[in-house]
Design an enzyme around this catalytic site. Structure first.
Site, mmCIF file in Angstrom:
data_model
loop_
_atom_site.group_PDB
_atom_site.id
_atom_site.type_symbol
_atom_site.label_atom_id
_atom_site.label_comp_id
_atom_site.label_asym_id
_atom_site.label_seq_id
_atom_site.Cartn_x
_atom_site.Cartn_y
_atom_site.Cartn_z
ATOM 1 C CG ASP A 1 -4.991 -9.991 4.064
ATOM 2 O OD1 ASP A 1 -4.723 -10.616 3.031
ATOM 3 O OD2 ASP A 1 -4.735 -8.773 4.209
ATOM 4 C CG HIS B 1 -6.399 -5.324 2.178
ATOM 5 N ND1 HIS B 1 -5.923 -6.177 3.151
ATOM 6 C CD2 HIS B 1 -7.473 -4.689 2.712
ATOM 7 C CE1 HIS B 1 -6.671 -6.054 4.251
ATOM 8 N NE2 HIS B 1 -7.628 -5.160 4.006
ATOM 9 C CG HIS C 1 -1.931 -1.055 1.268
ATOM 10 N ND1 HIS C 1 -2.818 -1.293 0.234
ATOM 11 C CD2 HIS C 1 -2.191 -2.000 2.214
ATOM 12 C CE1 HIS C 1 -3.584 -2.332 0.555
ATOM 13 N NE2 HIS C 1 -3.218 -2.777 1.745
ATOM 14 C CG ASP D 1 -2.640 -8.599 1.333
ATOM 15 O OD1 ASP D 1 -1.921 -8.742 2.333
ATOM 16 O OD2 ASP D 1 -3.669 -7.878 1.316
#
Ligand code: V1S
Ligand code: CA
Ligand code: ZN
Length: 351
Positions: free
Chosen positions: A250, A163, A126, A161
């Site tokens: 996640d 996200h 990110h 991941d």
């Protein structure tokens, strides 16, 4: 047997947010313990990273932002962003050593002695050029890809991941030497809000960003369908010389932040497919990075099983780490995924 390096230093524990925060190094320590208990380090070489220079860091971050992180690192108060990434004393050095581990992974692969290199301490997808975001200070994924371009003409990033890899996407948006694929949960108000199918890159990078947004409740069958229909053909068409896999835990069904509902079986299927693609197109060159993962037990099991697969350790002791079942999506969710797949196929001219 292919040579696998595992990048590690106990300094990774210094990347430590306050107690209430979900990002915890416990995932890394549990993974290392599970590997040690199974004698995995008879087959995998442990290698220590050294901090990279600021000059290298400036390939993806501005001087001003680096100075800001250093300032917050001395001050040790407040946040680096709008509430997700708390500052603490020493955060600069703690973030630097973790991303240095990913650069070390690349150097080992470039050197040719190892074709698989693993840094579970990395995966900060990110972080942007001028700011921290979502627990990430410096973006090792984009940095490794940029540095990798000096040796490889085509690199693929596969980000599983849960996200969206928004920082990696933004930092490499106009880059046609790096194919960026992210699978992620996509839902109103879900962080970071980007990653729809129509974000495809700009300029000469157009077509080299592939987003696979998935609904809550996706499960192993929905995820694998998207992976087989999009990721595999896209990689087969691109034929990368190096693959970077971001293996955030996640996407697991017990994760408290994401609801993609993958099981360890789904994860292993995906990692085995990526491993196979690396051998088919990239002379086995594969870098596995960590990422998120907020159910620490599940993440440690996912990473351990994935590392055993990549290192070619086929031992029954790893079976005991699996979830007792695979996960399935509802008919409604499956239809949604099929329609997303069709839209991606049209946009990226697959068929
Ligand atoms: N999803 C999610 C999530 N959960 C949190 C969070 C929860 C508890 C805390 F004590 C602090 C933060 N933040 C978020 C997301 C950021 C997720 C980052 C994931 C990182 C990765 O796994 O991909 C890679 C390591 N942030 C938000 O949802 C933003 C807010 C909108 C809500 C939370 N507040 C603190 C900031 C604004
Ligand atoms: Ca992702
Ligand atoms: Zn995540």
């Amino acid at each position: 047997m292919h040579k696998t390096a595992f990048i590690w230093t106990d300094e990774y524990y210094n990347y430590s947010f306050p107690d209430y925060h979900p990002f915890k190094s416990l995932r890394e320590s549990m993974t290392k313990r599970l590997l040690e208990e199974r004698s995995a380090f008879h087959f995998i070489t442990l290698i220590e990273p050294k901090p990279i220079s600021e000059e290298v860091l400036q390939l993806v971050h501005s001087k001003e932002y680096i100075e800001f992180v250093k300032y917050k690192s001395k001050e040790g108060q407040g946040y680096l962003d709008d509430g997700d990434t708390p500052a603490f004393k020493g955060i600069y050095e703690a973030a630097l050593i973790r991303i240095s581990g990913s650069v070390k992974a690349l150097e080992l692969i470039k050197g040719g002695e190892f074709n698989h290199a693993i840094n579970i301490g990395g995966g900060f997808h990110h972080a942007k050029r001028n700011r921290a975001a979502g627990f990430c200070v410096f973006n090792d994924v984009a940095l490794v890809a940029k540095l990798g371009e000096n040796s490889f003409s085509k690199i693929a990033i596969v980000d599983i991941d849960g996200h969206h890899a928004d920082g990696t996407q933004e930092l490499l948006i106009d880059d046609d030497k790096v194919l960026k694929i992210s699978l992620h949960m996509f839902h109103p108000n879900f962080f970071p809000g980007s990653g729809d199918v129509n974000e495809i890159g700009v300029g000469k990078g157009e077509g080299y960003t592939i987003n696979i947004p998935l609904p809550p409740g996706t499960g192993d069958d929905g995820y694998l369908l998207a992976f087989d229909e999009i990721v595999i053909p896209v990689i087969e068409r691109y034929k990368p010389e190096l693959i970077i896999l971001i293996t955030g835990g996640d996407s697991h069904f017990n994760d408290p932040l994401v609801e993609l509902k993958l099981s360890t079986h789904g994860y292993l299927d995906v990692v085995a497919k990526v491993h196979h693609l690396a051998h088919k197109y990239s002379s086995g060159r594969l870098i596995m990075l960590g990422g998120g993962g907020y159910n620490y037990d599940a993440t440690a099991r996912i990473w351990t099983i994935s590392i055993a697969e990549i290192a070619g350790i086929y031992d029954l002791e790893y079976e005991t780490l699996h979830d007792p079942f695979s996960t399935k999506s509802s008919k409604f969710v499956m239809e949604k995924i099929r329609s997303t797949i069709d839209r991606i196929k049209k946009i990226h001219s697959l068929n």
